[in-house]
Structure formats: C-alpha cells, structure tokens
Motif scaffolding. Structure first.
Motif, PDB file in Angstrom:
ATOM      1  N   ASP A 171       0.878   4.993   2.479  1.00 51.48           N
ATOM      2  CA  ASP A 171       0.297   5.730   3.115  1.00 51.48           C
ATOM      3  C   ASP A 171      -1.164   6.302   3.350  1.00 51.48           C
ATOM      4  OD1 ASP A 171       1.453   3.338   5.323  1.00 51.48           O
ATOM      5  OD2 ASP A 171       2.974   4.875   6.087  1.00 51.48           O
ATOM      6  N   SER A 202       4.854  -5.937   3.877  1.00 52.56           N
ATOM      7  CA  SER A 202       6.089  -6.749   4.360  1.00 52.56           C
ATOM      8  C   SER A 202       5.228  -7.966   4.240  1.00 52.56           C
ATOM      9  CB  SER A 202       5.812  -6.234   5.755  1.00 52.56           C
ATOM     10  OG  SER A 202       4.799  -6.710   6.422  1.00 52.56           O
ATOM     11  N   ARG A 227       8.280 -11.432  15.221  1.00 50.89           N
ATOM     12  CA  ARG A 227       8.832  -9.909  14.488  1.00 50.89           C
ATOM     13  C   ARG A 227       8.080  -8.516  15.557  1.00 50.89           C
ATOM     14  NH1 ARG A 227       6.840  -5.627   9.526  1.00 50.89           N
ATOM     15  NH2 ARG A 227       8.070  -4.078  10.468  1.00 50.89           N
ATOM     16  N   HIS A 256       4.660   0.035  -0.348  1.00 54.18           N
ATOM     17  CA  HIS A 256       5.587  -0.671   0.564  1.00 54.18           C
ATOM     18  C   HIS A 256       4.304  -1.663   1.692  1.00 54.18           C
ATOM     19  CE1 HIS A 256       3.980   2.442   3.469  1.00 54.18           C
ATOM     20  NE2 HIS A 256       4.167   1.596   4.305  1.00 54.18           N
ATOM     21  N   HIS A 263       1.127  -1.412   0.043  1.00 50.04           N
ATOM     22  CA  HIS A 263       0.028   0.332   0.058  1.00 50.04           C
ATOM     23  C   HIS A 263       1.090   1.151  -0.156  1.00 50.04           C
ATOM     24  CE1 HIS A 263       0.811  -0.548   4.259  1.00 50.04           C
ATOM     25  NE2 HIS A 263       0.565   0.542   4.078  1.00 50.04           N
ATOM     26  N   HIS A 283       9.436   6.012   6.610  1.00 48.33           N
ATOM     27  CA  HIS A 283       9.597   6.092   5.054  1.00 48.33           C
ATOM     28  C   HIS A 283       8.171   7.288   4.765  1.00 48.33           C
ATOM     29  CE1 HIS A 283       6.477   3.052   6.719  1.00 48.33           C
ATOM     30  NE2 HIS A 283       5.448   3.530   6.220  1.00 48.33           N
TER      31      HIS A 283
END
Ligand SMILES: O=C(O)CCC(=O)C(=O)O
Length: 284
Positions: free
Chosen positions: A142, A239, A248, A237, A140, A231
């Motif tokens: 932001d 993950s 994590r 971006h 996506h 960022h």
C-alpha cells in the motif's frame, strides 16, 4: 496454496461497539503484517451497510469523477465493462455513512493495535463482478501508492460483505514481507499487455504493480460475511480474479496516525483519485 483463518476469534469478542483482540494477535500482526478476525459485525449491522454498498457499486452516486472506476482497467472504461468496481471515499460523498458501525468497531481495534492515535484516513467499496477472471487486484504494497510521510503506520481493514474465498478472489498476502527494509519498486500497470516503466501513468490508471520474487510465499485469507482481514502498509498483497457466479464485495477502511493524515492533507492528498498532486514530488 495455504488458506489461513483465525478460528479463535468470533462474535464473543464484541463488547458493545468494541472488538477485543489478544496480545498474540497484536504480535502476529506486527510480525507477519496481517490478521483475520471472525464475527466482526452482526448480520443486523451488516444489513445497514448493504444498501449503501449497492448504491455506490451500481454507479448511482453522481459526480464522483475518477473516484468511481475499475481498479483493473484504465480510467474511462464504460461501466458495463467494469470488472473490479471501485468507489472511493463513500462517506465523503454520503454523510449518512460517516461514523458507521464498521468505522466504530474498526476504530476500537485500531486503538488496540496503535495505542490511541489512529484515525480513519480513507475508505473504499470494492466489488468483483461474477465470472470475471481478470478482476484481479495487482500485487502491491500500500505504501507504494502513497506520498512520503514521517510515520508510515497503517492498519487497513477489509470487511467481507459477501463470503470471500479463493474462487471469488479473496485477499492474498505474502506473510513477513512487511519486514523488508526497502519498499519494492511499483510501476503503473500497463493495460496494453506489458508492464513497462513509464508506459502508462497514474493519469491513465490508478493501479500500480510490483514484481514478485521466487521466494514470495503467497497465502489466501478467506473470510465469511461480517468478518475482516487487517493488513499493514508494507505487506505484499493483492487478489485474484472472480471465477465464481457471485459478486465478491468488500468494504476497505484504513487507519493511520493522526499526524500522518495531517501531513497527507497538507500535500493535497486525500486518497481521492480526483486529487491534483504532483506524484513525482511526493511519491516514495
Ligand atoms: O481486497 C482486495 O481485493 C485488495 C484490496 C487491497 O489491495 C487493499 O485494500 O490494499
């Protein structure tokens, strides 16, 4: 696939609660849309955050409504089935977290990136359960999640509470996509197998997703515990899942222009998933 780190940065950049960044790093951030900085917080400072992170991620903070959810599944998923655990606005729920050390050092960097009118807009704790390949944060930008504002400038800091790497689903970015003229089309992620416009709404899940282009070059940003990535609001971006046997853990904190934050609040938008806003009216 490239893994990018910034070997020049480190704890020697710290001076009390300020972390100095270089002109080259500022240029890189503006051109490429991201930055990584090593040795952002000391181990002693990290240890002041760990218990709070665990408190929220274990679901011990009461009355959070949709602010405690799974970013990879619909609202209402039982906690035992969470994969990508998300706790929004921790310092809103716990005063003890207000002005914490991550905030103070991040503010010093936001000021260098944005000449002193950056204020903290929102934060969130994110944790990927071990061995959850589906604990993905969909790709996506932001800005696709947020209401229209005159100024869009944003610097989102992600502090690694655990070492973060390809195996446990570290941040991945498409450098330079922050320069695209138009924001890409974001659609709510459909949890029934397909991504179709209108098939699921932001009432069902908070997660939005874009289509990737064949020209998108994806790079991984692995960081050690105590280091950060930053960022901007336009870079593509997300993950991947967590294939490792460890969690994590990430503490996300976003800074925006003070006037932008005023505008958002006037629309009733606080970044809480419990906000009652009419998305059709305010979204990009
Ligand atoms: O760290 C991640 O897994 C993704 C976080 C993210 O997309 C964001 O903070 O905008």
């Amino acid at each position: 696939m490239k893994r990018i780190t910034n070997k020049d940065s480190g704890p020697d950049r710290r001076d009390f609660e300020s972390y100095r960044i270089t002109a080259d790093e500022i240029r890189h951030y503006r051109e490429q849309g991201y930055l990584t900085l090593d040795g952002f917080l000391t181990e002693t400072e990290m240890e002041t955050l760990d218990p709070w992170f665990d408190h929220f991620i274990q679901g011990k903070q009461p009355d959070m409504g949709k602010d405690f959810c799974d970013m990879s599944q619909p609202y209402g998923t039982p906690y035992e089935e969470f994969r990508l655990v998300n706790a929004m606005l921790p310092s809103h729920y716990r005063n003890e977290l207000k002005h914490n050390i991550f905030f103070r050092v991040a503010q010093s960097v936001a000021d260098q990136l944005y000449e002193n009118s950056a204020v903290m807009d929102y934060e969130q704790f994110l944790a990927k359960r071990p061995e959850k390949t589906a604990a993905e944060f969909a790709m996506h930008q932001d800005l696709g999640y947020w209401p229209k504002t005159k100024n869009t400038w944003t610097a989102t800091f992600s502090l690694a509470l655990s070492d973060s790497d390809l195996e446990n689903g570290c941040l991945q970015v498409c450098p330079g996509t922050n320069k695209e003229k138009e924001l890409r089309k974001h659609v709510p992620k459909d949890f029934h197998g397909q991504q179709e416009d209108g098939d699921s709404s932001r009432e069902d899940s908070h997660t939005l997703v874009i289509e990737m282009l064949p020209s998108d070059e994806l790079v991984y940003l692995p960081v050690k515990r105590g280091s950060i990535t930053i960022h901007d609001e336009r870079i593509v971006h997300g993950s991947g899942g967590n294939t490792s046997s460890d969690w994590r853990k990430t503490y996300v904190m976003a800074f925006r222009d003070s006037e932008t934050v005023r505008e958002e609040r006037a629309m009733g938008f606080t970044h809480s998933h419990n906000d009652e806003v009419n998305w059709d009216e305010i979204i990009h």
